[in-house]
Design a protein around this motif. Sequence first.
Motif, mmCIF file in Angstrom:
data_model
loop_
_atom_site.group_PDB
_atom_site.id
_atom_site.type_symbol
_atom_site.label_atom_id
_atom_site.label_comp_id
_atom_site.label_asym_id
_atom_site.label_seq_id
_atom_site.Cartn_x
_atom_site.Cartn_y
_atom_site.Cartn_z
ATOM 1 N N THR A 58 0.814 -1.225 0.000
ATOM 2 C CA THR A 58 0.000 0.000 0.000
ATOM 3 C C THR A 58 0.843 1.269 0.000
ATOM 4 O OG1 THR A 58 -0.151 -0.086 2.429
ATOM 5 C CG2 THR A 58 -1.900 -1.174 1.163
ATOM 6 N N GLY A 59 2.159 1.164 -0.150
ATOM 7 C CA GLY A 59 3.021 2.335 -0.139
ATOM 8 C C GLY A 59 3.119 3.012 -1.486
ATOM 9 N N PRO A 60 4.002 3.998 -1.607
ATOM 10 C CA PRO A 60 4.164 4.731 -2.871
ATOM 11 C C PRO A 60 4.741 3.863 -3.971
ATOM 12 C CG PRO A 60 5.849 5.388 -1.286
ATOM 13 C CD PRO A 60 4.875 4.523 -0.541
ATOM 14 N N ARG A 61 4.329 4.170 -5.217
ATOM 15 C CA ARG A 61 4.805 3.459 -6.406
ATOM 16 C C ARG A 61 5.220 4.505 -7.437
ATOM 17 N NH1 ARG A 61 1.714 -1.890 -6.928
ATOM 18 N NH2 ARG A 61 0.671 -2.154 -4.922
ATOM 19 N N ARG A 62 6.177 4.158 -8.297
ATOM 20 C CA ARG A 62 6.623 5.122 -9.299
ATOM 21 C C ARG A 62 7.277 4.404 -10.477
ATOM 22 N NH1 ARG A 62 9.585 4.748 -5.018
ATOM 23 N NH2 ARG A 62 11.804 4.255 -5.182
ATOM 24 N N LEU A 63 7.108 4.976 -11.650
ATOM 25 C CA LEU A 63 7.816 4.495 -12.821
ATOM 26 C C LEU A 63 9.271 4.939 -12.724
ATOM 27 C CD1 LEU A 63 5.251 5.404 -15.640
ATOM 28 C CD2 LEU A 63 5.431 3.275 -14.335
ATOM 29 N N MET A 64 10.183 4.065 -13.088
ATOM 30 C CA MET A 64 11.595 4.422 -13.019
ATOM 31 C C MET A 64 12.185 4.662 -14.413
ATOM 32 S SD MET A 64 12.828 2.028 -9.815
ATOM 33 C CE MET A 64 14.521 2.642 -9.854
ATOM 34 N N GLN A 65 12.360 3.622 -15.226
ATOM 35 C CA GLN A 65 12.939 3.830 -16.545
ATOM 36 C C GLN A 65 12.661 2.619 -17.428
ATOM 37 O OE1 GLN A 65 15.053 1.817 -13.817
ATOM 38 N NE2 GLN A 65 15.449 4.014 -13.739
ATOM 39 N N VAL A 66 12.823 2.802 -18.719
ATOM 40 C CA VAL A 66 12.699 1.695 -19.666
ATOM 41 C C VAL A 66 14.014 1.541 -20.410
ATOM 42 C CG1 VAL A 66 10.201 1.969 -19.971
ATOM 43 C CG2 VAL A 66 11.769 3.177 -21.508
ATOM 44 N N GLY A 67 14.260 0.335 -20.917
ATOM 45 C CA GLY A 67 15.415 0.061 -21.760
ATOM 46 C C GLY A 67 14.920 -0.335 -23.140
ATOM 47 N N THR A 68 15.585 0.157 -24.172
ATOM 48 C CA THR A 68 15.137 -0.088 -25.540
ATOM 49 C C THR A 68 16.229 -0.734 -26.378
ATOM 50 O OG1 THR A 68 15.833 2.122 -26.272
ATOM 51 C CG2 THR A 68 13.564 1.892 -25.467
ATOM 52 N N ALA A 69 15.807 -1.397 -27.443
ATOM 53 C CA ALA A 69 16.731 -1.953 -28.422
ATOM 54 C C ALA A 69 17.179 -0.856 -29.376
ATOM 55 C CB ALA A 69 16.049 -3.086 -29.192
ATOM 56 N N GLY A 219 7.491 -11.916 1.735
ATOM 57 C CA GLY A 219 6.063 -11.603 1.783
ATOM 58 C C GLY A 219 5.545 -10.909 0.542
ATOM 59 N N LEU A 220 6.341 -10.847 -0.535
ATOM 60 C CA LEU A 220 5.943 -10.097 -1.717
ATOM 61 C C LEU A 220 5.074 -10.932 -2.658
ATOM 62 C CD1 LEU A 220 9.284 -8.278 -2.670
ATOM 63 C CD2 LEU A 220 7.449 -7.501 -1.149
ATOM 64 N N GLY A 221 4.281 -10.243 -3.446
ATOM 65 C CA GLY A 221 3.534 -10.851 -4.530
ATOM 66 C C GLY A 221 3.541 -9.892 -5.705
ATOM 67 N N PHE A 222 3.364 -10.401 -6.910
ATOM 68 C CA PHE A 222 3.433 -9.587 -8.116
ATOM 69 C C PHE A 222 2.127 -9.694 -8.893
ATOM 70 C CE2 PHE A 222 7.627 -11.295 -7.124
ATOM 71 C CZ PHE A 222 8.372 -10.130 -6.978
ATOM 72 N N SER A 223 1.778 -8.612 -9.558
ATOM 73 C CA SER A 223 0.591 -8.624 -10.404
ATOM 74 C C SER A 223 0.776 -7.655 -11.569
ATOM 75 C CB SER A 223 -0.666 -8.258 -9.607
ATOM 76 O OG SER A 223 -0.569 -6.944 -9.099
ATOM 77 N N VAL A 224 -0.009 -7.870 -12.626
ATOM 78 C CA VAL A 224 0.053 -7.010 -13.799
ATOM 79 C C VAL A 224 -0.377 -5.590 -13.428
ATOM 80 C CG1 VAL A 224 -1.014 -6.536 -16.034
ATOM 81 C CG2 VAL A 224 -0.269 -8.836 -15.494
ATOM 82 N N VAL A 225 0.337 -4.620 -13.949
ATOM 83 C CA VAL A 225 -0.037 -3.214 -13.773
ATOM 84 C C VAL A 225 -1.100 -2.895 -14.835
ATOM 85 C CG1 VAL A 225 0.759 -0.835 -13.861
ATOM 86 C CG2 VAL A 225 2.234 -2.613 -12.887
ATOM 87 N N ARG A 226 -2.307 -2.633 -14.406
ATOM 88 C CA ARG A 226 -3.416 -2.409 -15.346
ATOM 89 C C ARG A 226 -3.337 -1.040 -16.014
ATOM 90 N NH1 ARG A 226 -4.793 -7.471 -16.360
ATOM 91 N NH2 ARG A 226 -5.215 -8.634 -14.430
ATOM 92 N N ASP A 227 -2.817 -0.045 -15.286
ATOM 93 C CA ASP A 227 -2.766 1.306 -15.832
ATOM 94 C C ASP A 227 -1.499 1.990 -15.330
ATOM 95 O OD1 ASP A 227 -3.177 3.831 -16.834
ATOM 96 O OD2 ASP A 227 -4.838 4.339 -15.486
ATOM 97 N N VAL A 228 -0.493 2.119 -16.209
ATOM 98 C CA VAL A 228 0.771 2.733 -15.781
ATOM 99 C C VAL A 228 0.590 4.204 -15.441
ATOM 100 C CG1 VAL A 228 2.200 1.118 -17.085
ATOM 101 C CG2 VAL A 228 1.466 3.239 -18.162
ATOM 102 N N SER A 229 -0.494 4.827 -15.884
ATOM 103 C CA SER A 229 -0.717 6.233 -15.567
ATOM 104 C C SER A 229 -0.857 6.450 -14.067
ATOM 105 C CB SER A 229 -1.982 6.735 -16.286
ATOM 106 O OG SER A 229 -1.850 6.649 -17.688
ATOM 107 N N ALA A 230 -1.317 5.425 -13.368
ATOM 108 C CA ALA A 230 -1.474 5.535 -11.922
ATOM 109 C C ALA A 230 -0.127 5.609 -11.218
ATOM 110 C CB ALA A 230 -2.278 4.346 -11.389
ATOM 111 N N TYR A 231 0.943 5.206 -11.903
ATOM 112 C CA TYR A 231 2.289 5.235 -11.329
ATOM 113 C C TYR A 231 3.033 6.496 -11.684
ATOM 114 C CZ TYR A 231 2.077 0.206 -10.173
ATOM 115 O OH TYR A 231 1.755 -1.006 -9.652
ATOM 116 N N ALA A 232 2.583 7.194 -12.713
ATOM 117 C CA ALA A 232 3.360 8.326 -13.232
ATOM 118 C C ALA A 232 3.304 9.515 -12.296
ATOM 119 C CB ALA A 232 2.808 8.715 -14.604
#
Length: 232
Positions: A58-69, A219-232
């Motif tokens: 339930t804490g803060p989340r943020r986009l960090m960076q992407v890597g490209t070809a 104690g971690l679990g992972f799930s698909v991010v449905r909307d990356v805008s919520a992280y921006a």
Amino acid sequence: MATTSGVTAQDTAGAASAQGGSGPRTTVGGTAAAAARRTADGFRSAGFPWYGLDEAFTGPRRLMQVGTAADGTVQHGAIGHGDEPSIRSEVAGAEKERFAVVVTVAASPLRRSGDGTGVLDATTASSAALLAGSGLLAHTWPPQLDHCLRDDWLDQQTETAFELAHDLAGPAWSTLSLPVDGVPTPFHYRESEFGWVLAGTTGNGVHIGAYGRGMSAYGLGFSVVRDVSAYA
């Protein structure tokens, strides 16, 4: 490998923040906002799903960076959770940092490079392990090192991370089962004095890597991010 194994944490961290300088505050703010938009656009343009910690976090989340070809295709990216890690471990309070970074790597077969000049290795869980290990090192500065020695230390440790990432069946790794979209999934896991690293493969066309400090990986679990805008 040409696009993933050859990427270090420094390569993927460069656009995370805007530089201040002596210009007007509005200019700095505008530059930061533009960088944030470019980062979000990079995440949206990916042809694979992104993963982050599930709703139990339930804490803060943020986009960090992407890597490209070479052709601009997004290959991997990182999403941060919790505190923003400081680089220098001797910073007051740094030992209390609590963060976890989830790295998503597109599952790709052996393929031709975008410029047609070579062949790119297939991405595997080892690709995610290398990116996660390099990411943890990029946020680590052993207190006994001065600024001049850290680059040498980082080169040596990154080479070690490369070797470990390509020996996931070796003694440095244990097996940890964590939920991915609610399904128990095996991960390769290791701890060091700097934090922990894990890596595995989902049934959703991607590999997941993660690294952190101050937050238990158990104690971690992972799930698909449905909307990356919520992280921006």
